[in-house]
Design an enzyme around this catalytic site. Structure first.
Site, PDB file in Angstrom:
ATOM      1  N   LYS A  74      49.996  20.557  10.587  1.00  9.45           N
ATOM      2  CA  LYS A  74      49.781  21.016  11.981  1.00  9.45           C
ATOM      3  C   LYS A  74      50.937  21.312  12.713  1.00  9.45           C
ATOM      4  O   LYS A  74      51.482  20.741  13.204  1.00  9.45           O
ATOM      5  CB  LYS A  74      48.826  19.869  12.676  1.00  9.45           C
ATOM      6  CG  LYS A  74      48.157  20.306  14.004  1.00  9.45           C
ATOM      7  CD  LYS A  74      47.009  19.346  14.373  1.00  9.45           C
ATOM      8  CE  LYS A  74      46.927  19.663  16.089  1.00  9.45           C
ATOM      9  NZ  LYS A  74      46.014  20.914  16.332  1.00  9.45           N
TER      10      LYS A  74
HETATM   11  N1  PMP Z   1      41.474  23.273  12.969  1.00 11.62           N
HETATM   12  C1  PMP Z   1      42.295  23.460  13.613  1.00 11.62           C
HETATM   13  C2  PMP Z   1      43.182  24.905  13.532  1.00 11.62           C
HETATM   14  C3  PMP Z   1      42.870  22.660  14.777  1.00 11.62           C
HETATM   15  O1  PMP Z   1      43.743  23.080  15.514  1.00 11.62           O
HETATM   16  C4  PMP Z   1      42.334  21.578  14.851  1.00 11.62           C
HETATM   17  C5  PMP Z   1      42.329  20.559  15.943  1.00 11.62           C
HETATM   18  N2  PMP Z   1      43.522  19.729  15.672  1.00 11.62           N
HETATM   19  C6  PMP Z   1      41.081  21.327  13.905  1.00 11.62           C
HETATM   20  C7  PMP Z   1      40.673  22.200  13.064  1.00 11.62           C
HETATM   21  C8  PMP Z   1      40.176  20.059  14.251  1.00 11.62           C
HETATM   22  O2  PMP Z   1      40.944  18.959  13.856  1.00 11.62           O
HETATM   23  P1  PMP Z   1      40.794  17.403  14.381  1.00 11.62           P
HETATM   24  O3  PMP Z   1      39.401  17.179  14.180  1.00 11.62           O
HETATM   25  O4  PMP Z   1      41.640  16.672  13.659  1.00 11.62           O
HETATM   26  O5  PMP Z   1      41.028  17.355  16.016  1.00 11.62           O
END
Ligand code: PMP
Length: 313
Positions: A155
């Site tokens: 991320k």
């Molecule tokens: N995909 C992307 C590109 C994101 O930025 C996020 C948010 N973090 C998610 C999926 C969802 O991830 P999470 O459930 O861990 O927040």
């Protein structure tokens, strides 16, 4: 003004949490981050899946060769300290590890690795009515990055240049969000959410090999669905399967579980939140609002005794 920010080991006033313009991250996007929520549950304030988020943060840092001096335990403790000091009962939490000053040039190895954690108040990401009414979205004209270009499992700040293009186009076209396809045209995810499709009672979501971010809410929903007897398959989803789905929903820390009521102006199912989406939302909200936590997903925020205001001298 904002709340105190934990910066390289200590809480400092919001105004003082600044960085130099020659920080590597400003020029080359060298940051990794998380988005986490603290909920004001009926059993007190608690952070949803804090260790899993911090593990993903450290994994992102490892992928980008950023040696973070704080381990999993230290980052969790710092998060709880930051929330407690803010006095917020619920908040959004943003930890970031980035390359700071040192040398200019693409190679970040000689630059500092800095870490901060900020918190702020945040409501429903895709609008307060969205959780019930659903959102209108489009398939994005920009693809998700190809495998072996930018590491999708990390991320990283830079990934959100692509996500930002998707989101801006969606909003400028009158939609709430865009769904990205993989380089070979399969459904990947939203600009900041994973996606689930339901057809004939079976749930489908893109596998991690589609260059999605392995979402922590996605993981929670897979578990909640399977424990309620649903079949969940991680598999390639062709674009047109979106248009004939019975139900579609996004998952994410910000979006939580948000139903999608149309894609490219095709109405999904009855055009309203579907029954399985509702069941999963209820299961999810029972944890984050009710504080009922059969999976051990909540980390309580320690209640600190209110400190007496010190008179300014
Ligand atoms: N995909 C992307 C590109 C994101 O930025 C996020 C948010 N973090 C998610 C999926 C969802 O991830 P999470 O459930 O861990 O927040």
């Amino acid at each position: 003004m904002g709340h105190d920010i934990w910066f390289n080991g200590k809480l400092i006033p919001y105004e003082d949490a600044t960085i130099h313009v020659l920080s590597h991250v400003v020029h080359y996007g060298t940051s990794v981050f998380e988005g986490i929520r603290c909920y004001n549950t009926e059993q007190g304030s608690a952070v949803f899946r804090l260790p899993e988020h911090m593990r993903r943060l450290l994994d992102s840092a490892t992928i980008y060769r950023m040696p973070c001096p704080y381990d999993l335990e230290a980052l969790q403790a710092a998060t709880l300290e930051t929330i407690a000091s803010s006095g917020l009962a619920s908040c959004y939490i943003r930890p970031v590890i980035f390359r700071g000053t040192g040398s200019m040039g693409v190679n970040p190895l000689n630059n500092t690795v800095d870490t901060f954690i900020a918190v702020w108040e945040w409501g429903a990401y895709l609008g307060p009515e969205a959780l019930e009414a659903g959102v209108d979205v489009q398939v994005a004209s920009w693809n998700r990055m190809a495998p072996n270009t930018l590491p999708a499992m990390a991320k990283a700040g830079g990934n959100y240049l692509n996500a930002g293009l998707v989101k801006m186009n969606a909003v400028l076209n009158g939609y709430v969000e865009g769904i990205m396809l993989s380089v070979d045209g399969y459904v990947a995810e939203g600009s900041g959410e994973n996606l689930f499709l339901i057809r004939d009672g079976v749930l489908y979501t893109a596998p991690v090999s589609m260059s999605i971010l392995p979402g922590i809410t996605r993981d929670a929903v897979i578990r909640l669905a399977r424990d309620r007897g649903y079949t969940v398959m991680e598999k390639q989803i062709p674009r047109e399967a979106l248009y004939v789905a019975d139900e579609l929903f996004f998952t994410g820390t910000a979006a939580e579980i948000t139903p999608i009521r149309s894609v490219d102006k095709y109405t999904i199912g009855s055009g309203k939140r579907g029954p399985i989406t509702k069941t999963l939302q209820e299961a999810f909200f029972d944890i984050i609002q009710g504080g009922n936590d059969p999976y051990g997903w909540l980390t309580p925020v320690p209640v600190t005794a209110p400190t007496e205001a010190v008179a300014a001298s």
